[in-house]
Design an enzyme around this catalytic site. Structure first.
Site, short mmCIF file in Angstrom:
data_model
loop_
_atom_site.label_atom_id
_atom_site.label_comp_id
_atom_site.label_asym_id
_atom_site.label_seq_id
_atom_site.Cartn_x
_atom_site.Cartn_y
_atom_site.Cartn_z
N ILE A 130 0.85 -1.20 0.00
CA ILE A 130 0.00 0.00 0.00
C ILE A 130 0.88 1.24 0.00
O ILE A 130 1.74 1.40 0.87
CB ILE A 130 -0.94 0.00 1.23
CG1 ILE A 130 -1.93 -1.17 1.16
CG2 ILE A 130 -1.69 1.33 1.34
CD1 ILE A 130 -2.80 -1.33 2.40
N CYS A 131 0.68 2.13 -0.99
CA CYS A 131 1.38 3.41 -1.11
C CYS A 131 2.89 3.18 -1.16
O CYS A 131 3.39 2.60 -2.11
CB CYS A 131 0.93 4.35 0.02
SG CYS A 131 1.38 6.08 -0.28
N LEU A 132 3.64 3.60 -0.15
CA LEU A 132 5.08 3.34 -0.11
C LEU A 132 5.37 1.84 -0.20
O LEU A 132 6.36 1.43 -0.79
CB LEU A 132 5.67 3.92 1.18
CG LEU A 132 7.14 3.65 1.46
CD1 LEU A 132 8.04 4.32 0.41
CD2 LEU A 132 7.53 4.14 2.85
N MET A 190 3.86 -0.34 -2.01
CA MET A 190 3.91 -0.68 -3.43
C MET A 190 5.22 -0.17 -4.05
O MET A 190 5.87 -0.88 -4.82
CB MET A 190 2.72 -0.04 -4.16
CG MET A 190 2.89 0.11 -5.65
SD MET A 190 1.34 0.55 -6.46
CE MET A 190 1.87 1.80 -7.60
N VAL A 240 -0.96 -1.01 -4.54
CA VAL A 240 -1.93 0.08 -4.76
C VAL A 240 -1.29 1.37 -4.26
O VAL A 240 -0.72 1.41 -3.18
CB VAL A 240 -3.29 -0.20 -4.07
CG1 VAL A 240 -3.97 -1.41 -4.69
CG2 VAL A 240 -3.16 -0.38 -2.56
#
Length: 197
Positions: A77-79, A81, A176
């Site tokens: 998720i975010c970082l 990914m 994501v």
């Protein structure tokens, strides 16, 4: 079979992810203990903070190779990914995990404010089980200044001054750029889809 693990990267807000998963009726555990992570059924790798801090922590905990060779589904998720990629422009350049052979770049927004904060649409590049019961162009909640460029692993694209990957997949690695745990019902649906894979 192991548990659903939220990987403690020492720099993320885990409680909102944990409560989002528990609301879906799943048990999960926050840990950075290699022996538990190795035997997980699924891993969620959250990200708030810097690539450098996350990579330093994962290296100290001897988790980099465990993540790299993990064969069950894993969601960044975010970082989380971004560190699946092999390099980030953040902090004058950081070598990251290297599963997805692309670099993470600074978001060039044509004078739009940075970081990119708020709700934005994701446009599907292809049909995927991760998008079950999620309409195309649904809006999710983003907070970031760095992006994974559109590449052959991109499942959906978002535009903020430029197009970037908002969802990627390579084999069992899913990423994501947005925060599903902060994206209301539609975010819950995406987490549910991942957990049901």
């Amino acid at each position: 079979m192991g548990k659903i693990i939220i990987l403690n990267t020492d720099c993320a807000n885990f409680t909102s992810i944990k409560s989002a998963i528990e609301k879906l009726g799943y048990c999960c555990m926050i840990t950075a203990e290699p022996s538990i992570v190795k035997n997980a059924k699924k891993i969620i790798l959250p990200g708030v903070g810097t690539a450098l801090a996350a990579m330093n922590f994962l290296s100290q905990k001897k988790l980099v190779d465990i993540i790299k060779t993990f064969t069950n589904p894993i969601l960044g998720i975010c970082l989380g990914m971004q560190i699946f990629c092999n390099f980030s422009e953040e902090s004058n350049g950081v070598k990251t995990i290297g599963v997805v052979k692309t670099s993470v770049l600074h978001l060039k927004t044509n004078n739009l404010p940075l970081p990119h904060i708020g709700w934005n649409q994701i446009s599907f590049n292809k049909c995927h089980a991760l998008f079950k019961d999620i309409p195309n162009n649904s809006r999710f909640y983003f907070v970031h200044s760095y992006i994974v460029p559109v590449n052959k692993y991109t499942l959906s694209v978002t535009n903020y001054g430029m197009n970037f990957s908002s969802v990627i997949q390579k084999n069992n690695f899913f990423g994501v750029q947005f925060h599903p745990e902060k994206s209301g019902k539609i975010g819950s649906q995406l987490l549910k889809n991942f957990l049901e894979m």
